[in-house]
Design an enzyme around this catalytic site. Structure first.
Site, PDB file in Angstrom:
ATOM      1  CD  GLU A  42       0.422  -1.654   7.914  1.00  0.00           C
ATOM      2  OE1 GLU A  42       0.027  -0.877   8.820  1.00  0.00           O
ATOM      3  OE2 GLU A  42       0.968  -1.263   6.867  1.00  0.00           O
TER       4      GLU A  42
ATOM      5  CD  GLU B 246       7.741  -0.449   7.727  1.00  0.00           C
ATOM      6  OE1 GLU B 246       6.794  -1.168   7.341  1.00  0.00           O
ATOM      7  OE2 GLU B 246       7.939   0.707   7.299  1.00  0.00           O
TER       8      GLU B 246
ATOM      9  CG  ASP C 218      -0.369  -0.113   2.514  1.00  0.00           C
ATOM     10  OD1 ASP C 218       0.871  -0.199   2.581  1.00  0.00           O
ATOM     11  OD2 ASP C 218      -1.103  -0.099   3.524  1.00  0.00           O
ATOM     12  CB  SER C 219       4.578   1.752  -0.095  1.00  0.00           C
ATOM     13  OG  SER C 219       4.827   0.568  -0.840  1.00  0.00           O
TER      14      SER C 219
ATOM     15  CE  LYS D 135       3.195  -6.091   3.762  1.00  0.00           C
ATOM     16  NZ  LYS D 135       2.753  -4.894   4.522  1.00  0.00           N
TER      17      LYS D 135
ATOM     18  CG  ASP E 131       0.408  -4.081   2.038  1.00  0.00           C
ATOM     19  OD1 ASP E 131       0.566  -4.996   2.864  1.00  0.00           O
ATOM     20  OD2 ASP E 131       1.245  -3.177   1.853  1.00  0.00           O
TER      21      ASP E 131
END
Ligand code: KIV
Length: 270
Positions: A121, A188, A50-51, A119, A89
């Site tokens: 978070e 991270e 999602d970057s 993925k 993501d």
């Protein structure tokens, strides 16, 4: 068999790599052309992160990107990739509400993009969602430490888990995610010693970004490592190129050629 000879990377291959201590390489990609280059170079895992919200769309945080936009990026990547495992993501707001919503979001990504895994978070607080997605047969990669979707809670992108209580929670979350059945875990921006402890303790591969060298693999954002982005230079980032200046230089040459009637030449016309 060494991984360079493997035709298609699967979650099982990554597990074997951890066991034989072969490091896993992972980079982001968001579009067909870049994904084709990265895949043909032999990367093990491509993350449609999602970057993309930052480097493709220019948002300040990862929060605004939508599920439809992630599916667009992921399906572009999937049309290019032959060998790498492709992980996508789940964007902010598509899995935190409840586990049914999380499952539906993950199913849309898998069905509409044809990707290999998702993925998410977070740790304990999203375990129910992770369980439900896994039950549907969708492989899940975890993500702990600095979790950019929670930027408004923390207010800063500084190193995480430097204090004992936060480090303990991270270790517990890592155990929970591994026990639940996640196939790998991104760590991270946490202290290298903590990342090494997590890696030694859990049986699934850990992939670090700013988490030191004693993890099972490394991930970077493609635009950062190629130097397309020049206003982001955290300590963990190694820049392999300065594409910002290279591309800018080429564009300047093109402009000058057009203005000076040097392009096109006789040979470049019909
Ligand atoms: O979105 C992303 O690019 C990521 C990596 C930084 C791990 O989550």
């Amino acid at each position: 068999m060494t991984t360079s000879k493997v035709n298609k990377i699967t979650t099982h291959v990554l597990q074997e790599m951890k066991l034989r201590e072969e490091k896993i390489s992972m980079l982001t990609a968001y579009d067909f052309s870049m994904a084709r280059i990265v895949d043909s170079a032999g990367i093990d895992v491509i993350l449609v992160g999602d970057s993309a919200a930052n480097v493709m769309a220019g948002y300040k945080t990862t929060l605004p990107i939508t599920l439809n936009e992630m599916i667009y990026h992921a399906s572009s990547v999937m049309r290019a990739v032959q060998r790498a495992l492709v992980v996508v993501d789940l964007p902010f707001g598509t899995y935190q509400g409840n586990s049914r919503e999380a499952l539906l979001s993950a199913i849309r990504i898998m069905k509409e993009s044809n990707a290999n895994a998702v993925k998410l978070e977070g740790g304990k607080e999203i375990l129910e969602s992770i369980d439900r997605i896994l039950t549907a047969g969708i492989p899940v990669m975890g993500h702990l430490g600095l979790t950019p979707q929670s930027i408004n809670k923390f207010g800063t992108y500084v190193v995480r888990a430097t204090q004992e209580d936060e480090a303990q929670k991270l270790m517990e979350d890592a155990r929970l995610l591994a026990d639940a059945g996640c196939f790998a875990l991104v760590l991270e921006k946490i202290p290298a010693t903590l990342a090494a402890q997590v890696t030694a303790e859990i049986r699934i591969p850990t992939i670090g970004i700013g988490a030191g060298s004693k993890v099972d693999g490394q991930v970077l954002v493609l635009h950062d490592m190629l130097g397309i982005n020049h206003d982001f230079s955290p300590r963990f980032l190694r820049r392999y190129h300065n594409l910002y200046d290279e591309i800018k230089g080429s564009v300047e040459m093109y402009i000058s050629d057009v203005k000076n009637l040097e392009f096109p030449s006789e040979r470049e016309q019909y």
